[in-house]
Every structure is written in C-alpha cells, then in structure tokens.
Design a protein around this motif. Structure first.
Motif, short mmCIF file in Angstrom:
data_model
loop_
_atom_site.label_atom_id
_atom_site.label_comp_id
_atom_site.label_asym_id
_atom_site.label_seq_id
_atom_site.Cartn_x
_atom_site.Cartn_y
_atom_site.Cartn_z
N HIS A 115 8.69 12.76 -2.19
CA HIS A 115 10.00 13.32 -2.53
C HIS A 115 10.46 14.17 -1.35
O HIS A 115 9.64 14.86 -0.73
CB HIS A 115 9.90 14.18 -3.80
CG HIS A 115 9.52 13.39 -5.01
ND1 HIS A 115 10.43 12.93 -5.92
CD2 HIS A 115 8.30 12.97 -5.45
CE1 HIS A 115 9.81 12.26 -6.88
NE2 HIS A 115 8.51 12.26 -6.61
N ARG A 162 -0.43 6.23 -8.80
CA ARG A 162 0.82 6.09 -8.04
C ARG A 162 1.00 7.36 -7.23
O ARG A 162 0.81 8.46 -7.76
CB ARG A 162 1.99 5.89 -8.99
CG ARG A 162 3.34 5.76 -8.32
CD ARG A 162 4.43 5.57 -9.38
NE ARG A 162 5.75 5.65 -8.84
CZ ARG A 162 6.60 4.62 -8.76
NH1 ARG A 162 6.22 3.44 -9.23
NH2 ARG A 162 7.79 4.78 -8.25
N GLU A 221 3.83 9.27 -4.83
CA GLU A 221 5.25 9.27 -4.49
C GLU A 221 5.55 10.35 -3.45
O GLU A 221 4.95 11.43 -3.47
CB GLU A 221 6.11 9.58 -5.71
CG GLU A 221 6.02 8.59 -6.83
CD GLU A 221 6.82 9.02 -8.05
OE1 GLU A 221 7.01 8.17 -8.93
OE2 GLU A 221 7.25 10.20 -8.14
N GLY A 279 17.29 15.17 -6.12
CA GLY A 279 17.74 14.10 -6.99
C GLY A 279 17.56 12.72 -6.40
O GLY A 279 17.78 11.71 -7.07
N ALA A 280 17.16 12.66 -5.12
CA ALA A 280 16.97 11.37 -4.47
C ALA A 280 15.79 10.63 -5.09
O ALA A 280 14.83 11.26 -5.54
CB ALA A 280 16.73 11.58 -2.97
N PRO A 281 15.86 9.31 -5.10
CA PRO A 281 14.73 8.56 -5.67
C PRO A 281 13.47 8.76 -4.84
O PRO A 281 13.53 8.97 -3.63
CB PRO A 281 15.21 7.11 -5.63
CG PRO A 281 16.35 7.07 -4.69
CD PRO A 281 16.92 8.45 -4.62
N ALA A 282 12.35 8.68 -5.51
CA ALA A 282 11.06 8.84 -4.84
C ALA A 282 10.74 7.59 -4.02
O ALA A 282 11.12 6.48 -4.38
CB ALA A 282 9.98 9.06 -5.88
N LYS A 283 10.02 7.81 -2.94
CA LYS A 283 9.49 6.70 -2.15
C LYS A 283 8.04 6.51 -2.58
O LYS A 283 7.25 7.46 -2.57
CB LYS A 283 9.56 7.04 -0.66
CG LYS A 283 8.98 5.96 0.23
CD LYS A 283 9.05 6.37 1.69
CE LYS A 283 8.36 5.32 2.54
NZ LYS A 283 8.29 5.77 3.94
N PRO A 316 10.38 18.03 -6.62
CA PRO A 316 11.10 17.55 -7.80
C PRO A 316 10.91 18.53 -8.96
O PRO A 316 9.87 19.19 -9.07
CB PRO A 316 10.45 16.20 -8.11
CG PRO A 316 9.09 16.28 -7.48
CD PRO A 316 9.20 17.22 -6.32
N TRP A 337 5.74 16.46 -1.53
CA TRP A 337 6.99 16.88 -0.93
C TRP A 337 6.69 17.84 0.22
O TRP A 337 5.61 18.43 0.27
CB TRP A 337 7.92 17.51 -1.97
CG TRP A 337 7.36 18.75 -2.62
CD1 TRP A 337 7.49 20.04 -2.18
CD2 TRP A 337 6.58 18.81 -3.82
NE1 TRP A 337 6.83 20.89 -3.05
CE2 TRP A 337 6.27 20.16 -4.06
CE3 TRP A 337 6.10 17.85 -4.71
CZ2 TRP A 337 5.50 20.57 -5.14
CZ3 TRP A 337 5.34 18.27 -5.80
CH2 TRP A 337 5.05 19.62 -6.01
N GLN A 365 2.75 13.43 -6.89
CA GLN A 365 4.05 13.60 -6.25
C GLN A 365 3.86 14.54 -5.07
O GLN A 365 3.28 15.61 -5.22
CB GLN A 365 5.06 14.19 -7.23
CG GLN A 365 5.32 13.31 -8.43
CD GLN A 365 6.18 14.01 -9.47
OE1 GLN A 365 5.94 15.16 -9.82
NE2 GLN A 365 7.18 13.30 -9.98
#
Length: 171
Positions: A78, A74, A76, A13-17, A82, A154, A152
């Motif tokens: 995580h 973009r 990101e 749930g943390a915001p993406a960098k 996510p 991770w 995205q």
C-alpha cells in the motif's frame, strides 16, 4: 485539507499491489519477512509474543500461524498505511521494521532461502499489518483448516513494538 493530507488520503484509497499470493510451509508455525541484506530474525519467544502472532525486529517480522502446515498467504503493498478493517479478520496486529536494501525475503522457517520469494519494496522503514482469519476452522488435530493470512505493507516508521488491534480469544 492540505495538499499533503489530500495526497495521503488518495494514496490510502489506492488499490493494493499484490507482492505475493500463494501458499508457504509454516514449519514450526512460522513465516518470516526480512530485509535481504539482514539475515537476523527477531528473538525472544515467549507466550505473550506467540499470542500476539507477530514478532518484530529491526529488519524482520515473524508471523505465527495457527497450523504447522502449508498455509495460504497474501502480501500486499500500500502506498500509505491503510485504514484497519477489524471486521476482515479474527486477529489483527501491526508493527514496523526496516528494509534498507529494498528487497524482502519471504519464507517459512525451514525453507531453502535461495529459492524463497523476493519482494521489491521502497528502501526504508516499513509498516506491516497481519490480518488472520479462519482461525476457528482448524480440525481437532490442527492439520486441516481454512485459516488465511494477509500481510499489508506500507512505507513509513511505526511506533516501537507490536500493537494488537484485535485479539483472537481462541488462543
């Protein structure tokens, strides 16, 4: 819920960098992301691989774009995988690769690699999800459009191969 499950839920749930936001030339309809210490890109181009719009190798992925032009991208980071939001794009696909060096090179296929963006990530196995949207906005000649690309990333190993979570029927 276990402590591990709670921390994974909090991380998810943390915001993406944001590691990169801008445009890249998708020459030959391709953008790649690879470990800086491993220059080999995935091989085995065929119609099925191009339709999936993502190819994965041991240390790199290639994103296949809808246009052979500069496209908005973009990238990101995580802290955990996510949850996929299938409503966010017309085509959503996942894979995995490794970054032993902890540095990724982001480039179009014919970019001058020494000046390509470098993205810092934790060393090890990575998951990647590509979310493509605006694929139905291309002009008749394919030069103009409002297509948008999101990668995205991770930490953690993914099942082998490329998994299409949502396929764009437009090609």
């Amino acid at each position: 819920m276990t402590d591990r499950a709670l921390s994974q839920k909090a991380a998810a749930g943390a915001p993406a960098k944001v590691l990169f936001e801008g445009t890249l030339l998708a020459d030959f309809f391709q953008i790649y992301l690879r470990d800086a210490a491993h220059p080999a890109l995935p091989e085995g181009y065929d119609d099925a691989a191009i339709a999936r719009r993502l190819m994965a190798g041991p240390y790199a992925v290639i994103l296949h774009t809808a246009r052979n032009m500069p496209v908005p991208l973009r990238v990101e980071w995580h802290n955990a995988r996510p949850e996929p939001d299938l409503s966010a794009g017309q085509h959503v696909v996942e894979a995995g690769f490794a970054s032993p060096s902890g540095t990724l090179v982001l480039a179009g296929l014919t970019d001058y690699e020494p000046t390509a963006p470098r993205l810092a990530v934790p060393a090890g196995p990575l998951g990647v999800r590509a979310v493509l949207s605006g694929l139905d906005t291309l002009s008749a000649d394919g030069l103009e459009g409002r297509d948008v690309y999101l990668l995205q990333l991770w930490p953690g190993a993914m099942p082998p191969g490329v998994q299409v979570l949502k396929a764009w029927p437009g090609g």
